[in-house]
Design a protein around this motif. Structure first.
Motif, PDB file in Angstrom:
ATOM      1  N   ASN A  40       0.829  -1.202   0.000  1.00 33.00           N
ATOM      2  CA  ASN A  40       0.000   0.000   0.000  1.00 33.00           C
ATOM      3  C   ASN A  40       0.863   1.252   0.000  1.00 33.00           C
ATOM      4  O   ASN A  40       0.584   2.217  -0.731  1.00 33.00           O
ATOM      5  CB  ASN A  40      -0.921  -0.009   1.220  1.00 33.00           C
ATOM      6  N   GLU A  41       1.901   1.251   0.797  1.00 29.38           N
ATOM      7  CA  GLU A  41       2.815   2.395   0.836  1.00 29.38           C
ATOM      8  C   GLU A  41       3.520   2.583  -0.506  1.00 29.38           C
ATOM      9  O   GLU A  41       3.699   3.709  -0.975  1.00 29.38           O
ATOM     10  CB  GLU A  41       3.847   2.202   1.950  1.00 29.38           C
ATOM     11  N   ASP A  42       3.906   1.466  -1.113  1.00 32.73           N
ATOM     12  CA  ASP A  42       4.601   1.543  -2.398  1.00 32.73           C
ATOM     13  C   ASP A  42       3.675   2.097  -3.485  1.00 32.73           C
ATOM     14  O   ASP A  42       4.096   2.889  -4.328  1.00 32.73           O
ATOM     15  CB  ASP A  42       5.114   0.165  -2.799  1.00 32.73           C
ATOM     16  N   ASN A  43       2.413   1.686  -3.444  1.00 31.70           N
ATOM     17  CA  ASN A  43       1.442   2.202  -4.417  1.00 31.70           C
ATOM     18  C   ASN A  43       1.191   3.695  -4.245  1.00 31.70           C
ATOM     19  O   ASN A  43       0.714   4.353  -5.169  1.00 31.70           O
ATOM     20  CB  ASN A  43       0.119   1.442  -4.301  1.00 31.70           C
ATOM     21  N   GLY A  44       1.519   4.209  -3.068  1.00 31.13           N
ATOM     22  CA  GLY A  44       1.369   5.644  -2.833  1.00 31.13           C
ATOM     23  C   GLY A  44       2.302   6.493  -3.691  1.00 31.13           C
ATOM     24  O   GLY A  44       2.113   7.710  -3.794  1.00 31.13           O
ATOM     25  N   LYS A  45       3.285   5.857  -4.317  1.00 37.08           N
ATOM     26  CA  LYS A  45       4.203   6.582  -5.198  1.00 37.08           C
ATOM     27  C   LYS A  45       3.602   6.850  -6.575  1.00 37.08           C
ATOM     28  O   LYS A  45       4.106   7.672  -7.341  1.00 37.08           O
ATOM     29  CB  LYS A  45       5.504   5.790  -5.358  1.00 37.08           C
ATOM     30  N   ILE A  46       2.510   6.140  -6.893  1.00 39.50           N
ATOM     31  CA  ILE A  46       1.929   6.223  -8.233  1.00 39.50           C
ATOM     32  C   ILE A  46       1.406   7.618  -8.578  1.00 39.50           C
ATOM     33  O   ILE A  46       1.737   8.155  -9.644  1.00 39.50           O
ATOM     34  CB  ILE A  46       0.830   5.156  -8.415  1.00 39.50           C
ATOM     35  N   PRO A  47       0.589   8.255  -7.718  1.00 42.27           N
ATOM     36  CA  PRO A  47       0.070   9.580  -8.084  1.00 42.27           C
ATOM     37  C   PRO A  47       1.167  10.606  -8.365  1.00 42.27           C
ATOM     38  O   PRO A  47       1.050  11.416  -9.297  1.00 42.27           O
ATOM     39  CB  PRO A  47      -0.769   9.978  -6.858  1.00 42.27           C
ATOM     40  N   HIS A  48       2.239  10.570  -7.573  1.00 43.28           N
ATOM     41  CA  HIS A  48       3.349  11.513  -7.791  1.00 43.28           C
ATOM     42  C   HIS A  48       4.008  11.257  -9.142  1.00 43.28           C
ATOM     43  O   HIS A  48       4.341  12.202  -9.874  1.00 43.28           O
ATOM     44  CB  HIS A  48       4.380  11.373  -6.674  1.00 43.28           C
TER      45      HIS A  48
END
Length: 301
Positions: free
Chosen positions: A32-40
């Motif tokens: 989940n934390e890693d997927n948080g990089k997608i929007p940026h």
């Protein structure tokens, strides 16, 4: 051929070095934390996405089509987006198409070796009689897939607009694209498994491309999908709700007007908002290229 070890999508993810020792809770938290990089990552390529959409809109207004080209996960993501356009926007299945390395069988089962055939992408586009009016988006997380490269090379040769969608900088297929969308999502927690962040980012970008294109083609009024193809109970109920939202009529009134228009939501909305007959509403929409808001304003004028 470029070595796979040079690709950022193949790099080692240091935070997941002990992935096999983690608890379920730790794994899903890390994912989940890693997927948080997608929007940026997507934010950085918004200008290129905007350019791509402008090209697709202009080509479709002139009768052109959109083709997604990919292998494996990339091809399936293109297919997911393409097959949702007809029910959501009442488009012809020919308007947005996905071509997978290995053909339709590759949807369910991996077709080994197909993605490495440089000529196969060209062959598949020739079958669809690709023309200079069309747009081809080549999707490859690695940015090097020969099947995709061959398709883009052929598309460019005949004058079609070409767009690349990758997750590696300065990728090979970008050299054959008029617009290069390189969304750099970085290493995957499962090393090299680009069905994770890279694929998720690509799906979001394809959502942006087709949804925004259809908005600009007049298939949306306010934020309502007014060109929905009401082919089953759920979609007919959605059509009624859309008419109610757009016109403030009752459920029963919406149902009655939709019966008259054969569940063509646009027509129902224009009839209600302009107090027009079915023929008058059809004329208004024809004069405004299917844009509901413009049709309503035209009647007021």
């Amino acid at each position: 051929m470029e070595r796979m070890t040079k690709l950022t999508t193949e790099d080692y993810h240091p935070e997941s070095a002990n992935l096999d020792l983690m608890s379920i809770a730790e794994i899903v938290q890390l994912m989940n934390e890693d997927n948080g990089k997608i929007p940026h990552a997507i934010t950085k390529v918004l200008p290129e996405i905007e350019q791509a959409i402008e090209v697709v809109v202009n080509k479709m207004k002139s009768g052109g089509r959109l083709f997604y080209i990919g292998a494996g996960t990339s091809g399936r993501i293109g297919l997911l987006d393409a097959v949702e356009c007809p029910p959501t926007f009442s488009t012809s299945p020919a308007l947005v198409q996905a071509i997978l390395a290995g053909g339709s069988d590759a949807v369910m089962v991996a077709i080994e070796g197909a993605e490495d055939d440089l000529n196969l992408g060209k062959v598949e586009l020739e079958k669809q009689q690709l023309s200079a009016q069309d747009v081809v988006i080549g999707i490859a997380a690695s940015g090097r897939t020969p099947f995709v490269k061959g398709a883009l090379v052929y598309a460019r040769q005949i004058g079609a607009q070409t767009i690349s969608l990758t997750s590696n900088p300065q990728s090979i297929i970008s050299d054959y694209a008029d617009i290069a969308i390189e969304v750099i999502t970085g290493p995957e927690i499962l090393t090299g498994s680009t069905r994770l962040k890279a694929a998720t980012a690509h799906k979001q970008i394809l959502n942006m491309i087709t949804t925004t294109t259809m908005i600009k083609l007049g298939k949306v009024y306010k934020n309502l999908m007014v060109d929905v193809h009401a082919s089953n109970f759920k979609l007919r109920e959605r059509a009624k709700k859309i008419v109610c939202e757009a016109t403030n009529v009752s459920y029963e009134q919406a149902e009655e007007i939709l019966e008259q228009t054969n569940y063509q939501v646009k027509l129902a909305i224009v009839m209600l908002l302009t107090d027009s007959t079915l023929d008058e509403a059809e004329t208004l929409l024809s004069q405004t290229e299917g844009h509901v808001r413009t049709a309503v304003e035209l009647k007021k004028d």
